[in-house]
Design an enzyme around this catalytic site. Sequence first.
Site: not given
Length: 448
Positions: A20-21, A23, A27, A110, A138, A174, A250, A252, A371
């Site tokens: 859940g990193l 924000f 999803a 990304n 990331r 990104e 993003h 996309d 992605c």
Amino acid sequence: MKSFEVNFDGLVGPTHNYGGLSFGNVASQSNSQQASNPKEAALQGLEKMKALMDMGFVQGVLAPQERPDVAALRSLGFGGTDAQVIQKAAKDAMPLLVASCSASSMWVANAATVSPSADTADGRVHFTAANLNCKFHRSIEHPTTSRVLGAMFADPQYFAHHAALPAVAQFGDEGAANHTRFCRDYGEAGVEFFVYGRSAFDSRYPAPQKYPARQTLEASQAVARLHGLSEAGVVFAQQNPAVIDQGVFHNDVIAVGNGELLFHHEDAFLNTDQVLAELHGKLQARGAQFQSICVPRDQVAVEDAVRSYLFNSQLLSRADGSMLLIVPEECRSNPRVWQYLQSLTACGGPVREVKVFDLKQSMQNGGGPACLRLRVALKETELAAVNPGVIMTPALYGTLTRWVSKHYRDALRESDLADPQLLLECRTALDELTQILKLGAVYPFQIN
């Protein structure tokens, strides 16, 4: 000379987990703390790669990263042996350990921005690794990303590599998730479409209020300069801040393009008419006939687009000139989205077929088909110069599925990340993978 758009899909790493990193990624946040299945995730991704290969598309694979990232934890003050670093982080700062274990590099859209040789001033394919500085988990990816891309596209006669932009908010980058290229043919000069969420230095540009805009105009402009793109070959467009605040982190997630076609939601961009007119004019000047398919909000709401990842799809050109749309199973599960897709393929337009893939493990963490892949347009001579070990073949598919079955766990929970054995498992697997893919030493544990 023939040219190809090659999709290099990210191979899901052994530490795939739901931390859940991210924000702003609905999803990712809504599935936080659930148990993940790294083995299933990797096999689902490989099945998609094989399916595209079987359909006649040139398909590649991009290796995952070493996780947990012990060096990142050391830089934050955790000392001792590798095992002690992990145990101390688990005891004192579990969120940092979770971040250092993220398998988010699987979303290689990304990883970098790529400009084909037909667009660049020096006639080489250019790569700029994304700094991804909006999220700590990331932001630690780009050094290894650069080494892996350098090992895949090694010949300096054909390929040029640039370091990530400065890791500050003003140059938040990104990668290809906010970049699309339009062209008549992959080997001809095209128009590169950069979508940004905000301007770092000009307050006249509106910005989202709830979630961060991760891509800046200044970052997009810098990449275009690094790649030697001409003014006639670029279009910069601002993403609608209102959709960023609805979970469109993003471009996309709200638009996808390929060839001469842009498939987008009605609310994707600010100043949509102006953006489409500029794309049409610049593509027409290059001999291409730009088309756009706009999905009305009264048929598919932004919320439905985000939950189904309708636009995080792969739009692929087939030999007969028609387009194939690769979508996740979640599109079929959403009645409004599925109804729209049925009407899309029935209307006689450029998109003639939709294929559905089960990518639940990736989708639950906030990443769909688009992605998972980095698109690289290559001429025949350039494709021949790519490291052959990363191009998917039936033999490589078999080898990689056996590799995953041998090394990956069936279940991973947050508490499992504190097990130092997981690091050893990951390093053993990656050491073998670099031999399979003929990458050489690209991971810190192989270099230091």
